[in-house]
Write an enzyme that holds these catalytic residues in place. Structure first.
Site, PDB file in Angstrom:
ATOM      1  N   HIS A  70      44.057  21.832  39.197  1.00 55.93           N
ATOM      2  CA  HIS A  70      44.089  20.411  39.572  1.00 55.93           C
ATOM      3  C   HIS A  70      44.313  19.530  38.341  1.00 55.93           C
ATOM      4  CE1 HIS A  70      41.270  22.692  42.192  1.00 55.93           C
ATOM      5  NE2 HIS A  70      41.958  22.103  43.163  1.00 55.93           N
TER       6      HIS A  70
ATOM      7  N   ASP B  26      38.847  27.461  38.030  1.00 56.00           N
ATOM      8  CA  ASP B  26      39.737  27.551  39.197  1.00 56.00           C
ATOM      9  C   ASP B  26      41.215  27.592  38.822  1.00 56.00           C
ATOM     10  OD1 ASP B  26      40.804  24.875  39.094  1.00 56.00           O
ATOM     11  OD2 ASP B  26      39.235  24.115  40.407  1.00 56.00           O
TER      12      ASP B  26
ATOM     13  N   HIS C 175      34.645  14.679  39.907  1.00 58.36           N
ATOM     14  CA  HIS C 175      35.241  15.815  39.168  1.00 58.36           C
ATOM     15  C   HIS C 175      36.770  15.832  39.298  1.00 58.36           C
ATOM     16  CE1 HIS C 175      35.744  19.352  42.265  1.00 58.36           C
ATOM     17  NE2 HIS C 175      36.031  18.206  42.822  1.00 58.36           N
TER      18      HIS C 175
ATOM     19  N   GLU D 295      33.024  24.718  36.360  1.00 57.55           N
ATOM     20  CA  GLU D 295      33.247  25.010  37.787  1.00 57.55           C
ATOM     21  C   GLU D 295      32.956  26.456  38.189  1.00 57.55           C
ATOM     22  OE1 GLU D 295      33.750  22.658  40.077  1.00 57.55           O
ATOM     23  OE2 GLU D 295      34.643  20.941  39.020  1.00 57.55           O
TER      24      GLU D 295
ATOM     25  N   ASP E 126      38.997  24.808  33.433  1.00 57.10           N
ATOM     26  CA  ASP E 126      38.394  24.881  34.765  1.00 57.10           C
ATOM     27  C   ASP E 126      38.664  26.293  35.281  1.00 57.10           C
ATOM     28  OD1 ASP E 126      37.988  24.759  37.584  1.00 57.10           O
ATOM     29  OD2 ASP E 126      38.526  22.633  37.633  1.00 57.10           O
TER      30      ASP E 126
ATOM     31  N   ASP F 145      42.959  16.419  37.948  1.00 56.27           N
ATOM     32  CA  ASP F 145      41.728  15.668  37.665  1.00 56.27           C
ATOM     33  C   ASP F 145      42.014  14.305  37.046  1.00 56.27           C
ATOM     34  OD1 ASP F 145      40.559  17.951  38.645  1.00 56.27           O
ATOM     35  OD2 ASP F 145      39.645  18.578  36.756  1.00 56.27           O
TER      36      ASP F 145
ATOM     37  N   HIS G  18      33.563  19.701  36.739  1.00 56.15           N
ATOM     38  CA  HIS G  18      34.468  19.214  35.687  1.00 56.15           C
ATOM     39  C   HIS G  18      34.271  17.744  35.328  1.00 56.15           C
ATOM     40  CE1 HIS G  18      38.539  20.701  33.836  1.00 56.15           C
ATOM     41  NE2 HIS G  18      37.695  20.266  32.922  1.00 56.15           N
TER      42      HIS G  18
ATOM     43  N   ASP H  80      43.828  24.146  34.525  1.00 54.51           N
ATOM     44  CA  ASP H  80      43.214  23.795  35.812  1.00 54.51           C
ATOM     45  C   ASP H  80      44.259  23.958  36.913  1.00 54.51           C
ATOM     46  OD1 ASP H  80      41.661  22.420  37.839  1.00 54.51           O
ATOM     47  OD2 ASP H  80      40.814  21.115  36.302  1.00 54.51           O
TER      48      ASP H  80
HETATM   49  C1  DIR Z   1      41.181  16.614  44.479  1.00 54.28           C
HETATM   50  C2  DIR Z   1      40.578  17.964  44.157  1.00 54.28           C
HETATM   51  N1  DIR Z   1      42.334  16.340  43.667  1.00 54.28           N
HETATM   52  C3  DIR Z   1      40.138  15.504  44.290  1.00 54.28           C
HETATM   53  N2  DIR Z   1      40.171  18.046  42.793  1.00 54.28           N
HETATM   54  C4  DIR Z   1      39.512  19.089  42.263  1.00 54.28           C
HETATM   55  O1  DIR Z   1      39.093  15.599  44.921  1.00 54.28           O
HETATM   56  O2  DIR Z   1      40.376  14.570  43.552  1.00 54.28           O
HETATM   57  N3  DIR Z   1      39.287  19.168  41.015  1.00 54.28           N
HETATM   58  N4  DIR Z   1      39.069  20.070  43.000  1.00 54.28           N
HETATM   59  O3  DIR Z   1      38.779  20.218  40.356  1.00 54.28           O
HETATM   60 MN    MN Z   2      38.988  20.567  37.069  1.00 48.65          MN
HETATM   61 MN    MN Z   3      40.169  22.517  39.394  1.00 47.41          MN
END
Ligand code: DIR
Ligand code: MN
Ligand code: MN
Ligand code: MN
Length: 311
Positions: free
Chosen positions: A130, A236, A145, A279, A234, A132, A100, A128
């Site tokens: 998350h 996920d 990401h 992703e 995303d 991000d 991402h 998402d």
């Molecule tokens: C977590 C995970 N907040 C980070 N983030 C992800 O690493 O900053 N984003 N998996 O897709």
């Molecule tokens: Mn993402």
């Molecule tokens: Mn994500």
């Protein structure tokens, strides 16, 4: 309508190998030919998967806690330019990731192009698990990401050209035009960012409470009719039941139908200017069937966003 395809075989925004093979897998399953033959888009450019090897610095030490900062910055600068050029010509832009982090380039690319072409600010719908929206200093992982929203909106800034300093004000997303759907794994720092910046977010709690139909209505109402929309999806965001083959799966996510519904409803606005689908990592599923399922889900989301209908 003309469709600009940017296929980004890139994985350095996070530590797991294989997400760079996402676009290949999506294309190999027939996504682009169906878009052309069944949905009637004219594909512009050769739509070959770019690896950006020539842009990757030989040495890339951490900077402000970010991992692979020079690599992610220079690849995104190139993605920005590709998306910008398509959007400037009035093409709908489809970016297939890749992790991402590529949305730093895609969002800044469409934001700048739409400012110049229509004198409008884009809205972003970020689907998402998350948020991000970590800054380099706020991130616990250092994985970029987890930072694209912060860089694309100017909440994270840099004065070093080689570390995202190339992002200019006319490329930025206004955070008041950002809305999230599907959140369920948000870091404490990110919660603070969402709160302090008054950012609109619909978590899985809201999806459960109101149903996906009302959540999407509320998201579109917030954005306002007739606003150019960049959809950054995303995979996920989907529950691992539908998309197990991704780097950071989180249980309790959207069903495939809910994901498709978001894409269908955004298509129906007629205001879509860009889509990211990111992703998809075919090498992470426990079984080959899990990888195939994830690719199929990704293809389904994209086709829905491009106007495939049930009836
Ligand atoms: C977590 C995970 N907040 C980070 N983030 C992800 O690493 O900053 N984003 N998996 O897709
Ligand atoms: Mn993402
Ligand atoms: Mn994500
Ligand atoms: Mn987390």
């Amino acid at each position: 309508r003309d469709l600009g395809v940017v296929a980004v075989g890139f994985s350095k925004g996070q530590p797991k190998a294989g997400v760079d093979a996402g676009p290949e897998a999506l294309i190999a399953s027939g996504l682009l030919s169906r878009i052309q033959d069944e949905l009637g888009y004219k594909l512009c450019g050769d739509a070959k998967v770019e690896k950006y090897e020539e842009l990757i610095p030989t040495s890339d030490p951490d900077h402000r806690g970010m991992k692979n900062p020079g690599t992610v910055s220079s690849v995104n600068r190139q993605i920005h330019q590709q998306v910008y050029e398509h959007a400037k010509e009035g093409r709908l832009v489809l970016t297939l990731g890749g992790d991402h982090s590529v949305a730093i380039g895609t969002v800044t690319g469409s934001a700048k192009a739409i400012r110049e072409r229509l004198d409008r600010e884009i809205a972003v719908i970020w689907v998402d698990a998350h948020a991000d929206i970590n800054t380099p200093e706020g991130s616990e992982s250092g994985n970029i990401h987890g930072m694209p929203v912060a860089f694309a909106s100017g909440l994270a800034k840099s004065d070093k050209e080689e570390y995202f300093g190339w992002i200019r004000d006319d490329m930025l997303l206004n955070v008041k035009k950002l809305v999230y759907i599907g959140l369920r794994d948000v870091d404490n720092f990110e919660k603070k960012m969402l709160r302090e910046n008054g950012i609109k977010a619909f978590s899985m709690f809201d999806v459960d409470r109101f149903g996906i139909g009302r959540v999407v209505d509320m998201a579109l109402e917030y954005i306002g009719a007739d606003t150019p929309i960049h959809l950054s999806f995303d995979v996920d965001a989907l529950d691992p039941m539908w998309a197990p083959s991704t780097g950071t799966p989180v249980r309790g996510g959207l069903t495939l139908r809910e994901g498709d519904y978001i894409c269908e409803a955004v298509h129906q606005t007629g205001s879509l200017v860009a889509i990211d689908l990111v992703e998809v990592n075919p090498s992470l599923a426990a079984t080959e069937a899990g990888a195939q399922e994830t690719v199929r889900a990704g293809c389904s989301l994209v086709r829905c966003a491009l106007g495939e209908t049930l009836l």
